[in-house]
Write an enzyme that holds these catalytic residues in place. Structure first.
Site, PDB file in Angstrom:
ATOM      1  N   LYS A 113     -46.440  44.068 -13.235  1.00 44.92           N
ATOM      2  CA  LYS A 113     -45.035  44.128 -12.814  1.00 44.92           C
ATOM      3  C   LYS A 113     -44.837  43.422 -11.479  1.00 44.92           C
ATOM      4  CE  LYS A 113     -43.105  47.187 -10.345  1.00 44.92           C
ATOM      5  NZ  LYS A 113     -42.591  48.413  -9.699  1.00 44.92           N
ATOM      6  N   ASP A 168     -40.386  47.467 -15.346  1.00 44.20           N
ATOM      7  CA  ASP A 168     -40.516  48.737 -14.629  1.00 44.20           C
ATOM      8  C   ASP A 168     -39.922  49.839 -15.506  1.00 44.20           C
ATOM      9  OD1 ASP A 168     -37.782  48.456 -14.485  1.00 44.20           O
ATOM     10  OD2 ASP A 168     -37.664  48.604 -12.296  1.00 44.20           O
TER      11      ASP A 168
END
Length: 212
Positions: free
Chosen positions: A122, A140
């Site tokens: 991420k 996320d």
């Protein structure tokens, strides 16, 4: 409702119309500052991170300066971000690698970034997208939730959703779509009580009946 390719494109068109081009809510002036801010944002709001970094970056905004601060000093600076012990440990280790291997600069590629402690998929995707204009989708909790509810991309883990979004979204829209999904998850498609009556996608959303 079966979410067809046509429906997915309509969703994306509405996102584009509603949100357009968006920027990160994190405050930063340099690639290193953004890297630190994204690491701190794990299980922490962007608002809190911005408060913490506003008190830290004026003096400690390079890998060298963070190393000079020391782990105890860093923990004190980031204490209110949560998980500060592990975050400080990872940041210190990453700073050492940046100094030893990259001349104090943030590396430009995904493969290099994910070797840094505290930098997962991420974070690496966020960095290459914002800093280096490389198409990427960072998944996320908001992106994961909204993608699954809309069935824009269905997956049991972030990697599955990331691959699904890459298939569903034109590559030139990947980076902006990341921001659309985050913002929509924060404002409308909330975890516990999604505001379906305020959602511009409610007529297309297969999850609406479950959410309400």
């Amino acid at each position: 409702m079966k979410v067809t390719k046509k429906i997915k494109q309509e969703m994306l068109d509405r996102f584009q119309s509603q949100y357009g081009i968006m920027k990160s809510a994190l405050h930063y002036k340099t690639p290193f500052e953004l890297m630190i801010a994204v690491v701190l944002s794990a299980q922490c709001t962007d608002e809190r991170v911005n408060i913490v970094t506003a008190g830290m970056f004026p003096e400690y905004n390079t890998p060298q300066k963070i190393l000079e601060l020391g782990i105890a000093g860093l923990e004190d600076k980031i204490r209110t971000c949560g998980l500060y012990h592990s975050k400080a440990k990872n940041i210190m280790a990453a700073c050492a690698i940046l100094c030893e291997t990259y001349g104090g600069e943030v590396p430009r590629t995904f493969d290099e970034l994910v070797t840094l402690p505290g930098v997962g998929r991420k974070t690496a995707n966020v960095l290459i997208s914002i800093l280096f204009d490389t198409p990427a989708i960072a998944v996320d909790t908001h992106v994961f939730r909204v993608s699954n509810r809309l069935q824009l991309a269905v997956g049991k883990n972030p990697l599955e959703v990331e691959k699904g979004l890459q298939a569903a979204i034109p590559k030139e829209w990947w980076s902006r779509a990341h921001h659309w999904l985050i913002w929509h998850g924060r404002r409308i498609c909330k975890a516990r009580k999604p505001l379906c009556d305020q959602c511009f996608l409610s007529d297309l959303c297969p999850g609406k009946s479950k959410n309400t």
